[in-house]
Motif scaffolding. Sequence first.
Motif, PDB file in Angstrom:
ATOM      1  N   GLY A 165     -39.891  36.827  -9.866  1.00  0.00           N
ATOM      2  CA  GLY A 165     -39.475  35.914  -8.740  1.00  0.00           C
ATOM      3  C   GLY A 165     -38.794  34.750  -9.503  1.00  0.00           C
ATOM      4  O   GLY A 165     -37.948  34.878 -10.561  1.00  0.00           O
ATOM      5  N   ASP A 166     -38.800  33.479  -8.642  1.00  0.00           N
ATOM      6  CA  ASP A 166     -38.121  32.467  -9.164  1.00  0.00           C
ATOM      7  C   ASP A 166     -38.758  31.818 -10.298  1.00  0.00           C
ATOM      8  O   ASP A 166     -39.890  31.783 -10.716  1.00  0.00           O
ATOM      9  N   PHE A 167     -37.864  31.146 -11.186  1.00  0.00           N
ATOM     10  CA  PHE A 167     -38.444  30.577 -12.502  1.00  0.00           C
ATOM     11  C   PHE A 167     -38.256  29.196 -12.566  1.00  0.00           C
ATOM     12  O   PHE A 167     -37.191  28.561 -12.450  1.00  0.00           O
ATOM     13  N   ASP A 168     -39.233  28.374 -12.961  1.00  0.00           N
ATOM     14  CA  ASP A 168     -39.232  27.086 -13.185  1.00  0.00           C
ATOM     15  C   ASP A 168     -39.824  26.866 -14.612  1.00  0.00           C
ATOM     16  O   ASP A 168     -41.036  27.230 -15.024  1.00  0.00           O
ATOM     17  N   SER A 169     -39.002  26.481 -15.533  1.00  0.00           N
ATOM     18  CA  SER A 169     -39.563  26.560 -17.192  1.00  0.00           C
ATOM     19  C   SER A 169     -40.876  25.689 -17.250  1.00  0.00           C
ATOM     20  O   SER A 169     -41.807  26.095 -17.880  1.00  0.00           O
ATOM     21  N   GLU A 170     -41.015  24.466 -16.539  1.00  0.00           N
ATOM     22  CA  GLU A 170     -42.241  23.767 -16.777  1.00  0.00           C
ATOM     23  C   GLU A 170     -43.365  24.360 -15.866  1.00  0.00           C
ATOM     24  O   GLU A 170     -44.548  24.437 -16.852  1.00  0.00           O
ATOM     25  N   ASN A 171     -43.171  24.849 -14.971  1.00  0.00           N
ATOM     26  CA  ASN A 171     -44.315  25.602 -14.154  1.00  0.00           C
ATOM     27  C   ASN A 171     -44.772  26.751 -14.884  1.00  0.00           C
ATOM     28  O   ASN A 171     -45.854  27.246 -14.948  1.00  0.00           O
ATOM     29  N   GLN A 172     -43.665  27.778 -15.463  1.00  0.00           N
ATOM     30  CA  GLN A 172     -43.856  28.769 -16.053  1.00  0.00           C
ATOM     31  C   GLN A 172     -44.666  28.457 -17.410  1.00  0.00           C
ATOM     32  O   GLN A 172     -45.723  29.183 -17.782  1.00  0.00           O
ATOM     33  N   PHE A 173     -44.462  27.273 -18.102  1.00  0.00           N
ATOM     34  CA  PHE A 173     -45.126  27.055 -19.456  1.00  0.00           C
ATOM     35  C   PHE A 173     -46.574  26.702 -18.795  1.00  0.00           C
ATOM     36  O   PHE A 173     -47.364  27.103 -19.536  1.00  0.00           O
ATOM     37  N   ASP A 174     -46.923  25.975 -17.742  1.00  0.00           N
ATOM     38  CA  ASP A 174     -48.197  25.605 -17.410  1.00  0.00           C
ATOM     39  C   ASP A 174     -48.976  26.958 -17.105  1.00  0.00           C
ATOM     40  O   ASP A 174     -50.140  27.195 -17.563  1.00  0.00           O
ATOM     41  N   THR A 175     -48.314  27.733 -16.343  1.00  0.00           N
ATOM     42  CA  THR A 175     -49.174  29.104 -15.885  1.00  0.00           C
ATOM     43  C   THR A 175     -49.330  29.916 -17.086  1.00  0.00           C
ATOM     44  O   THR A 175     -50.217  30.357 -17.110  1.00  0.00           O
ATOM     45  N   SER A 176     -48.452  29.872 -18.112  1.00  0.00           N
ATOM     46  CA  SER A 176     -48.583  30.698 -19.104  1.00  0.00           C
ATOM     47  C   SER A 176     -49.766  30.520 -20.254  1.00  0.00           C
ATOM     48  O   SER A 176     -50.641  31.195 -20.583  1.00  0.00           O
ATOM     49  N   ILE A 177     -50.188  28.995 -20.087  1.00  0.00           N
ATOM     50  CA  ILE A 177     -51.174  28.416 -20.919  1.00  0.00           C
ATOM     51  C   ILE A 177     -52.482  28.689 -20.169  1.00  0.00           C
ATOM     52  O   ILE A 177     -53.413  28.963 -20.879  1.00  0.00           O
ATOM     53  N   LYS A 178     -52.465  28.512 -19.006  1.00  0.00           N
ATOM     54  CA  LYS A 178     -53.628  28.489 -18.093  1.00  0.00           C
ATOM     55  C   LYS A 178     -53.963  30.239 -18.079  1.00  0.00           C
ATOM     56  O   LYS A 178     -55.203  30.345 -18.205  1.00  0.00           O
ATOM     57  N   THR A 179     -53.323  31.076 -18.079  1.00  0.00           N
ATOM     58  CA  THR A 179     -53.235  32.374 -18.093  1.00  0.00           C
ATOM     59  C   THR A 179     -54.074  32.642 -19.489  1.00  0.00           C
ATOM     60  O   THR A 179     -54.988  33.382 -19.406  1.00  0.00           O
ATOM     61  N   LEU A 180     -53.383  32.359 -20.513  1.00  0.00           N
ATOM     62  CA  LEU A 180     -53.865  32.569 -21.722  1.00  0.00           C
ATOM     63  C   LEU A 180     -55.550  32.142 -21.922  1.00  0.00           C
ATOM     64  O   LEU A 180     -56.439  33.002 -22.546  1.00  0.00           O
ATOM     65  N   PHE A 181     -55.602  30.828 -21.354  1.00  0.00           N
ATOM     66  CA  PHE A 181     -57.126  30.241 -21.531  1.00  0.00           C
ATOM     67  C   PHE A 181     -58.002  30.963 -20.737  1.00  0.00           C
ATOM     68  O   PHE A 181     -59.121  31.441 -20.969  1.00  0.00           O
ATOM     69  N   GLU A 182     -57.379  31.526 -19.643  1.00  0.00           N
ATOM     70  CA  GLU A 182     -58.292  32.255 -18.435  1.00  0.00           C
ATOM     71  C   GLU A 182     -58.818  33.618 -19.269  1.00  0.00           C
ATOM     72  O   GLU A 182     -59.930  34.167 -19.246  1.00  0.00           O
ATOM     73  N   TYR A 183     -57.919  34.292 -19.875  1.00  0.00           N
ATOM     74  CA  TYR A 183     -58.153  35.545 -20.469  1.00  0.00           C
ATOM     75  C   TYR A 183     -58.853  35.296 -21.707  1.00  0.00           C
ATOM     76  O   TYR A 183     -59.927  36.226 -22.050  1.00  0.00           O
ATOM     77  N   LEU A 184     -59.153  34.372 -22.600  1.00  0.00           N
ATOM     78  CA  LEU A 184     -59.820  34.083 -23.431  1.00  0.00           C
ATOM     79  C   LEU A 184     -61.105  34.021 -23.019  1.00  0.00           C
ATOM     80  O   LEU A 184     -62.336  34.462 -23.808  1.00  0.00           O
ATOM     81  N   ARG A 185     -61.547  33.192 -22.062  1.00  0.00           N
ATOM     82  CA  ARG A 185     -62.703  33.062 -21.329  1.00  0.00           C
ATOM     83  C   ARG A 185     -63.307  34.103 -20.849  1.00  0.00           C
ATOM     84  O   ARG A 185     -64.488  34.529 -21.211  1.00  0.00           O
ATOM     85  N   THR A 186     -62.518  35.064 -20.045  1.00  0.00           N
ATOM     86  CA  THR A 186     -63.199  36.067 -19.127  1.00  0.00           C
ATOM     87  C   THR A 186     -63.121  37.346 -20.226  1.00  0.00           C
ATOM     88  O   THR A 186     -64.353  38.128 -19.974  1.00  0.00           O
ATOM     89  N   ASP A 187     -62.360  37.675 -20.916  1.00  0.00           N
ATOM     90  CA  ASP A 187     -62.129  39.089 -21.619  1.00  0.00           C
ATOM     91  C   ASP A 187     -62.729  38.831 -22.972  1.00  0.00           C
ATOM     92  O   ASP A 187     -63.017  39.933 -23.726  1.00  0.00           O
ATOM     93  N   MET A 188     -62.533  37.396 -23.528  1.00  0.00           N
ATOM     94  CA  MET A 188     -62.680  37.484 -25.070  1.00  0.00           C
ATOM     95  C   MET A 188     -64.085  36.666 -25.412  1.00  0.00           C
ATOM     96  O   MET A 188     -64.712  36.175 -26.548  1.00  0.00           O
ATOM     97  N   GLU A 189     -64.500  36.001 -24.258  1.00  0.00           N
ATOM     98  CA  GLU A 189     -65.472  35.045 -24.286  1.00  0.00           C
ATOM     99  C   GLU A 189     -65.307  33.821 -25.204  1.00  0.00           C
ATOM    100  O   GLU A 189     -66.218  33.284 -26.095  1.00  0.00           O
TER     101      GLU A 189
END
Length: 812
Positions: A165-189
């Motif tokens: 889809g559309d790309f915005d470097s700042e929004n993508q940066f925010d999304t990537s960080i939040k996605t990693l933290f969510e993965y660490l919480r749910t999948d790796m505790e």
Amino acid sequence: MKREIKDYFLGLDVGTGSVGWAVTDTDYKLLKANRKDLWGMRLFDTAETAEARRLHRGARRRIERRNKRIKLLQELFAEEIAKKDEVFFQRMKESPLYAEDKTILQENSLFNDKDFNDKTYHKAYPTINHLIKAWIENKVKPDPRLLYLACHNIIKKRGHFLFEGDFDSENQFDTSIKTLFEYLRTDMELDIDADTQKIKDILKDSSLKNSEKQSLLNKLLGLKPSDKQKKAITNLISGNKVNFADLYDNPDLKDAERKGISFSKDDFDALSDELTSFLGDSFELLLKAKAIYNCSVLSKVIGDEQYLSFAKVKIYEKHKSDLSKLKNVIKKHLPKDYRRVFGYKLSENNNCNYSRYVGVCKTGSKKKIIKDTTGQEDFYKFLKSILSAKSDIKEINDILSEIETGTFLPKQVSKSNAEIPYQLRRTELEKILANAEKHFSFLKEKGENGLSISEKIIMLLTFKIPYYIGPINDKHKKYFPDRCWAVKKEKAPSGKTAPWNFFDRIDKDKTAEAFITSRTNFCTYLTGEEVLPKNSLLYSEFTVLNEINNLQIVIDGKNICDIKLKQMIYEELFKKYKKITQKQISTFIKNESVCNKTDEVIILGIDKECTSSLKSYIELKNIFGKQVDEVSTKKMLEDIIRWATIYHEGEGKSILKTKIKNEYGNACSDEQIKAVLNLKFLGWGRLSRKFLESVTSEIPGFSEPINIITAMRKTQNNLMELLSSEFKFNENIKKINSAFEDTEKRFSYNGLVKPLFLSPSVKKMLWQTLKLVKEISHITQAPPKKIFIEMARSAELEPARISILKKIEREL
């Protein structure tokens, strides 16, 4: 007549280049046949992998497709450019040749007008990025050749397709960080959280070294010296080298062939297949961390600029300024080293100097192209070895400081270009064409398909052949059906296949189905039955039960884990949490008053954490709620998981969405479908649904025969125990397979081994072992009663687990 040997055992020691074997009686005494001891070794050459050939083939196809895009672009511009310069494309084609080898006897490679030639072009536009910038700013002479060159560069070097889809470097940066933290919480505790903006500021700061970034991140997150795993994660996203043993908190990985990775130094794309093979689902962590690292690198490339070419021109000007500064410093303070830094002779010690760094050396009025160039790191080491002697001089110290941060003499062409997404190039191309349409009417002309030339040019940039299509040339499909699976439409339009008519000619749904079906493995036990997806609800249940049926919970030397407790652990832990550890199980049984809270609980049968989980069940329950447990919904969910495994990336997502809407649009809301599309289901299991649900046996305590999955739910037997001679599952499997058996036809490499999804070395090892077993069975006139197999293992038992086993042994 040969004497039949009954009730014998066969031992096999299987390696990638040999198979050792021995035949014994039931008391493990070596047997003889024809007066010879039945033991020996079968040697064979280790199979070579197809990795090198595959990489070359992939590179060749990418280059072929890129050349085809350029050719289509030339066809779109041909008529307009011919009005201005009929031999423009011919000159471009012959530009690498010497003047005497050209069909057009001209020195110029691009422009040969009286008032505009190559020299004037390069003076006006030192790099292609200067030309692209001029088109974006609408400050360029309206020449179709100049427009073509700008479009040519953008389409040739169009960037990666990792972001949808559309790309915005700042929004993508925010999304990537939040996605990693969510993965660490749910999948790796792992509970890691901090201000996203502060993390971005640290990672984007080009004045910091990678090690300094990690230190600041550790401080921001409040990490302690004991937080090894969390520190490994900050190390990873900072671009430093990280060990997998620390990253995954798994000491076994210390003995792995590849022990770690650095995003800044290693070629992640080239290593992806290897990493996926031994990390499995855990590879997801690397992907999410790499997305953050990509954003940090990209932010340094673009800076505050809206367009990529503007940032590249800035880099050019910075390099120009730094070069002038370096020359002045060398001339003023180190004149004897000037030639060593800027000259070039193979016989001299200047292998990592400036000329080697930029790949060119000017001798007199001519430029010499240097093919064997050096990287930035080696160039910096070379400069430091010369400048460090006079580091007390402010000008030199300033240069050394920039070298430390990696910002001195930056180049437009660098490793960081690999992190550029195609969306940035598309933004530039759309702006260029919008400006160019004011001068060239041909760009607005529409063809039979209703698309203008401008729209077709943009499609050349944005279109990517989906991964499941593969080669579209079906010339050899008759002889090698596994090498081409594209399904063409019956009434496909004639002419060339191009981005704007691709799906008018190729049936994407049927091709995607053919792609994955041809690569789906078959059941290990039942002939001809396709395996379940690895994340299937049924297969996930099997893997969890197969693991926890081995579980032993020892208190005071006694195993207290019965069927009831096992089912409680399954319902209350596995159905609620994606990651289950020994500690969780111990805490759970204490909280449930199964034992006293002061009791020492020793858990055997699993390592620190369970390798299997009900991840798909938990994720789907978050979307569909209690429907997940309803029998009427199970088929729908299993179909969705299968489709999601087939169409798991890129264009496949749109196919998945269409299939869900067509089949289960009445049962799924738009929100639920959207949530399903965000899930990732990868890989296939090794068992079929028929094997788990249709193969039955009588079991003591049950009034009628039950199937394998029911037996695993209601007993504490794992699969191997159920397939033993104690039960009749194995006999019934043989009955089912008897309908397919034809020994002479089935005992062949193509029938037994080739269809298996294994590496070439494992396939060869397996085939040699099968041939050996058949030969021994022929000599003994009977099949072995038992076969013992030993295979090489790369990692030893975890030390912590060994100590637990010794403790149990002492107590017993």
